[in-house]
Design a protein around this motif. Structure first.
Motif, PDB file in Angstrom:
ATOM      1  N   VAL A 137       0.860  -1.176   0.000  1.00 13.96           N
ATOM      2  CA  VAL A 137       0.000   0.000   0.000  1.00 13.96           C
ATOM      3  C   VAL A 137       0.898   1.227   0.000  1.00 13.96           C
ATOM      4  CG1 VAL A 137      -1.758   1.285   1.258  1.00 13.96           C
ATOM      5  CG2 VAL A 137      -1.840  -1.213   1.220  1.00 13.96           C
ATOM      6  N   LEU A 138       0.675   2.111  -0.950  1.00 19.31           N
ATOM      7  CA  LEU A 138       1.445   3.343  -1.055  1.00 19.31           C
ATOM      8  C   LEU A 138       0.712   4.430  -0.297  1.00 19.31           C
ATOM      9  CD1 LEU A 138       3.872   4.794  -2.322  1.00 19.31           C
ATOM     10  CD2 LEU A 138       2.415   5.312  -4.276  1.00 19.31           C
ATOM     11  N   GLY A 139       1.370   5.006   0.701  1.00 20.56           N
ATOM     12  CA  GLY A 139       0.750   6.039   1.515  1.00 20.56           C
ATOM     13  C   GLY A 139       0.870   7.418   0.888  1.00 20.56           C
ATOM     14  N   GLY A 140       0.347   8.396   1.600  1.00 23.64           N
ATOM     15  CA  GLY A 140       0.328   9.766   1.111  1.00 23.64           C
ATOM     16  C   GLY A 140       1.701  10.369   0.903  1.00 23.64           C
ATOM     17  N   SER A 141       2.723   9.816   1.541  1.00 25.00           N
ATOM     18  CA  SER A 141       4.077  10.349   1.378  1.00 25.00           C
ATOM     19  C   SER A 141       4.665   9.956   0.019  1.00 25.00           C
ATOM     20  CB  SER A 141       4.986   9.831   2.478  1.00 25.00           C
ATOM     21  OG  SER A 141       5.193   8.432   2.327  1.00 25.00           O
ATOM     22  N   HIS A 142       4.042   9.009  -0.671  1.00 27.47           N
ATOM     23  CA  HIS A 142       4.527   8.487  -1.945  1.00 27.47           C
ATOM     24  C   HIS A 142       5.936   7.907  -1.825  1.00 27.47           C
ATOM     25  CE1 HIS A 142       1.099  10.762  -3.400  1.00 27.47           C
ATOM     26  NE2 HIS A 142       1.102   9.895  -4.402  1.00 27.47           N
ATOM     27  N   HIS A 143       6.275   7.400  -0.646  1.00 27.16           N
ATOM     28  CA  HIS A 143       7.569   6.764  -0.392  1.00 27.16           C
ATOM     29  C   HIS A 143       7.306   5.284  -0.141  1.00 27.16           C
ATOM     30  CE1 HIS A 143      11.751   6.573   0.966  1.00 27.16           C
ATOM     31  NE2 HIS A 143      11.309   5.697   1.834  1.00 27.16           N
ATOM     32  N   LEU A 144       7.980   4.439  -0.863  1.00 20.83           N
ATOM     33  CA  LEU A 144       7.773   2.999  -0.740  1.00 20.83           C
ATOM     34  C   LEU A 144       9.115   2.328  -0.476  1.00 20.83           C
ATOM     35  CD1 LEU A 144       5.667   0.709  -1.031  1.00 20.83           C
ATOM     36  CD2 LEU A 144       6.239   0.621  -3.441  1.00 20.83           C
ATOM     37  N   ASP A 145       9.252   1.720   0.697  1.00 17.56           N
ATOM     38  CA  ASP A 145      10.458   0.962   1.035  1.00 17.56           C
ATOM     39  C   ASP A 145      10.206  -0.494   0.677  1.00 17.56           C
ATOM     40  OD1 ASP A 145      12.129   2.971   2.172  1.00 17.56           O
ATOM     41  OD2 ASP A 145      10.894   2.932   3.976  1.00 17.56           O
TER      42      ASP A 145
END
Length: 80
Positions: A9-17
């Motif tokens: 799930v990609l959150g509002g920060s648009h940062h995906l680890d």
């Protein structure tokens, strides 16, 4: 070509680890990572009504006569 799929799930920060554990028999070496949204992309508003609404939301500022004259003079000077 071997393939492994994972969901996230990609959150509002648009940062995906990414920390993924692949099967031990998965080949090592160069891999390709593709991120594809499960959600359709909504088209932007189109048409004159959307344009006029956007213009109405813009802050209004009137130029002074001097500002207009300066702008026209600069434009004319650029024609040479």
């Amino acid at each position: 070509m071997p393939e492994a799929r994972f969901n996230a799930v990609l959150g509002g920060s648009h940062h995906l680890d990414l920390t993924l554990d692949l099967p031990t028999d998965f080949p090592t070496g160069e891999v390709e990572i593709i991120v594809r949204s499960a959600q359709p992309i909504e088209p932007p508003d189109a048409g004159l009504e959307a344009l006029f609404a956007a213009i109405d939301r813009m802050p209004r500022r009137r130029l002074t006569k001097e500002e207009i004259d300066t702008y026209i003079a600069e434009e004319r000077a650029s024609w040479d």
